[in-house]
Design an enzyme around this catalytic site. Structure first.
Site, mmCIF file in Angstrom:
data_model
loop_
_atom_site.group_PDB
_atom_site.id
_atom_site.type_symbol
_atom_site.label_atom_id
_atom_site.label_comp_id
_atom_site.label_asym_id
_atom_site.label_seq_id
_atom_site.Cartn_x
_atom_site.Cartn_y
_atom_site.Cartn_z
ATOM 1 N N ASP A 144 0.827 -1.207 0.000
ATOM 2 C CA ASP A 144 0.000 0.000 0.000
ATOM 3 C C ASP A 144 0.866 1.264 0.000
ATOM 4 O OD1 ASP A 144 -2.698 0.435 -0.050
ATOM 5 O OD2 ASP A 144 -3.040 0.003 2.069
ATOM 6 N N GLU A 198 -5.208 7.447 -0.302
ATOM 7 C CA GLU A 198 -5.714 6.842 0.929
ATOM 8 C C GLU A 198 -4.744 6.909 2.110
ATOM 9 O OE1 GLU A 198 -7.235 2.882 0.360
ATOM 10 O OE2 GLU A 198 -8.251 2.934 2.303
ATOM 11 N N ASP A 228 -6.154 5.147 -5.147
ATOM 12 C CA ASP A 228 -6.168 4.054 -4.177
ATOM 13 C C ASP A 228 -4.987 3.162 -4.534
ATOM 14 O OD1 ASP A 228 -6.636 2.145 -2.323
ATOM 15 O OD2 ASP A 228 -8.785 1.966 -2.704
ATOM 16 N N ILE A 248 -3.752 0.402 -3.253
ATOM 17 C CA ILE A 248 -4.270 -0.968 -3.408
ATOM 18 C C ILE A 248 -5.726 -0.931 -2.998
ATOM 19 C CG2 ILE A 248 -4.286 -3.346 -2.606
ATOM 20 C CD1 ILE A 248 -1.467 -3.408 -2.326
ATOM 21 N N ASP A 249 -6.598 -1.110 -3.959
ATOM 22 C CA ASP A 249 -8.020 -1.240 -3.658
ATOM 23 C C ASP A 249 -8.287 -2.741 -3.591
ATOM 24 O OD1 ASP A 249 -10.717 -0.650 -3.356
ATOM 25 O OD2 ASP A 249 -11.074 -0.749 -5.513
ATOM 26 N N THR A 264 -7.683 -4.572 -0.369
ATOM 27 C CA THR A 264 -6.551 -5.071 0.434
ATOM 28 C C THR A 264 -6.810 -6.502 0.917
ATOM 29 O OG1 THR A 264 -7.538 -3.953 2.328
ATOM 30 C CG2 THR A 264 -5.726 -2.835 1.255
ATOM 31 N N ASP A 275 -12.210 5.059 -4.176
ATOM 32 C CA ASP A 275 -12.812 3.730 -4.402
ATOM 33 C C ASP A 275 -13.803 3.739 -5.555
ATOM 34 O OD1 ASP A 275 -11.562 2.162 -2.486
ATOM 35 O OD2 ASP A 275 -12.940 2.773 -0.896
HETATM 36 P P1 AMP Z 1 -14.749 -4.116 -2.098
HETATM 37 O O1 AMP Z 1 -13.477 -4.812 -2.433
HETATM 38 O O2 AMP Z 1 -15.653 -3.907 -3.253
HETATM 39 O O3 AMP Z 1 -15.412 -4.710 -0.907
HETATM 40 O O4 AMP Z 1 -14.337 -2.624 -1.739
HETATM 41 C C1 AMP Z 1 -13.178 -2.370 -1.042
HETATM 42 C C2 AMP Z 1 -13.252 -0.981 -0.470
HETATM 43 O O5 AMP Z 1 -14.382 -0.878 0.373
HETATM 44 C C3 AMP Z 1 -12.048 -0.677 0.363
HETATM 45 O O6 AMP Z 1 -11.275 0.307 -0.275
HETATM 46 C C4 AMP Z 1 -12.594 -0.162 1.663
HETATM 47 O O7 AMP Z 1 -12.034 1.086 1.961
HETATM 48 C C5 AMP Z 1 -14.060 0.028 1.394
HETATM 49 N N1 AMP Z 1 -14.896 -0.209 2.590
HETATM 50 C C6 AMP Z 1 -14.499 -0.350 3.864
HETATM 51 N N2 AMP Z 1 -15.559 -0.503 4.692
HETATM 52 C C7 AMP Z 1 -16.669 -0.433 3.922
HETATM 53 C C8 AMP Z 1 -18.067 -0.496 4.193
HETATM 54 N N3 AMP Z 1 -18.532 -0.668 5.418
HETATM 55 N N4 AMP Z 1 -18.916 -0.384 3.154
HETATM 56 C C9 AMP Z 1 -18.446 -0.232 1.899
HETATM 57 N N5 AMP Z 1 -17.127 -0.174 1.584
HETATM 58 C C10 AMP Z 1 -16.245 -0.264 2.585
HETATM 59 MG MG MG Z 2 -10.119 0.901 -1.730
#
Ligand code: AMP
Ligand code: MG
Length: 345
Positions: free
Chosen positions: A56, A79, A132, A134-135, A137, A281
């Site tokens: 990251d 981020e 981001d 690393i989206d 993680t 994101d």
């Molecule tokens: P995903 O891989 O689609 O679940 O999305 C990942 C992103 O969702 C990450 O960058 C997190 O920062 C973010 N994230 C963290 N907590 C939540 C939450 N409660 N609802 C939605 N997204 C979140």
């Molecule tokens: Mg992300």
């Protein structure tokens, strides 16, 4: 700046920015992939997050430094911040991050790395970038999907978005250890896939499915990032026959742009009903879907507002679709009450 691409895509406005974004996410995604390969070993404890922490920070430092070289006037909202690396407990991590960053920028010293990371502490402006590093993680740690996501915002709109996706193959299907792709979109010009080496893999278009029953639903792998119960109700209401595709990161938007998914819901998690989506994101992913012919709004049908700060504070969740299914999906979300925050929030 010449990125050696020779404009094979016929980019017009924002050509240089798009080529910069492609180059930046490619370098960062390749570095993340090396870190995933080298640091996630059999001996690693499941709870050890150090590989993703190192990746990251290294990814953010590398992209921020490239941006400082190429567009020194443009702010960056990203981020991560260097604070934890600067603390005494962060010294070992900073050493590891610096060693990886030095694979790209040979002269990197720990202090430079911290400064480059903190370049991401910018504010929204008429023109700015969001990253981001690393989206996804959790996907990175599981050995699944993750992306590096970079977008340029100009005059309140996403103008360019790029996703570096090391674990998608050239057909834009999940294939861990596959060749990896970069997906890029420019406002008003379209959406393309490229190999990690920069060759065109063609223009992307969303699916033409208009029967909600046939929709392939994309959702977060992590149940804590969505509302699995309400998603089930949505699927029942739409009468979808295909099981949902669970996937981490904005790789889901790349799949949708390539016509391999039709609806994507980001619902409010009951565990975090006050959650506000972050701009990094959604910015790159949303333009990629839109320029492939799809539509992206929040769960009430409002456009995503990217210029309020680090969060999409005026929006609730996200709905992305191939366009044709958007109204049916919005109506369904409304009818089961997934378009509202819970009382008292
Ligand atoms: P995903 O891989 O689609 O679940 O999305 C990942 C992103 O969702 C990450 O960058 C997190 O920062 C973010 N994230 C963290 N907590 C939540 C939450 N409660 N609802 C939605 N997204 C979140
Ligand atoms: Mg992300």
């Amino acid at each position: 700046m010449d990125y050696g691409m020779g404009n094979p895509f016929g980019f017009k406005e924002y050509r240089e920015e798009a080529e910069f974004a492609i180059a930046a996410v490619r370098v960062a995604a390749k570095l993340c992939s090396e870190i995933q390969g080298e640091m996630i070993t059999q001996a690693l404890e499941k709870s050890d997050r150090s590989p993703v922490t190192v990746a990251d920070f290294a990814s953010q430092a590398v992209v921020a430094r490239l941006l400082m070289d190429t567009y020194p006037q443009d702010p960056l909202i990203a981020e991560e911040a260097s604070q934890t690396l600067r603390a005494t407990e962060g010294a070992k991590t900073l050493e590891a991050v610096t060693a990886y960053v030095a694979r790209i920028h040979e002269e990197a010293e720990p202090e430079d790395v911290c400064l480059w990371i903190d370049h991401g502490d910018g504010k929204t402006a008429d023109r700015f970038w969001t990253l981001d590093p690393i989206d996804g993680t959790k996907g990175f740690l599981r050995g699944d999907q993750y992306v590096t996501a970079l977008a340029l915002l100009d005059a309140g709109q996403v103008a360019v978005g790029a996703l570096g996706c090391p674990n998608l193959n050239h057909q834009i299907e999940p294939e861990i250890g596959g060749e990896g792709v970069v997906v890029v979109a420019i406002r008003g010009q379209g959406c393309w896939a490229l190999s990690m080496e920069g060759e065109s893999l063609g223009k992307l278009s969303v699916s033409t499915i208009s029967d909600p029953g046939q929709a392939r639903v994309l959702r977060s792998f992590e149940s804590g990032h969505t509302d699995s119960g309400k998603l089930e109700q949505i699927k029942e209401h739409l009468g979808t026959v295909h099981p949902p595709v669970l996937m981490d990161s904005q790789a889901k938007y790349a799949l949708m742009a390539a016509g391999k998914g039709d609806l994507l819901f980001r619902l409010l998690s009951p565990a975090q009903p006050g959650y506000v989506e972050k701009i990094w994101d959604q910015a790159a992913g949303s333009i990629i879907v839109e320029e492939a012919g799809g539509k992206v709004t929040d769960l009430r049908g409002s456009p995503l507002d990217f210029i309020l700060g680090r969060g999409l504070s005026e929006n609730i969740g996200v709905l992305a679709s191939n366009g044709r299914l958007h109204d049916d999906a919005l109506e369904t979300v409304r009818s089961i009450g997934a378009d509202r925050r819970m009382e008292g929030l």
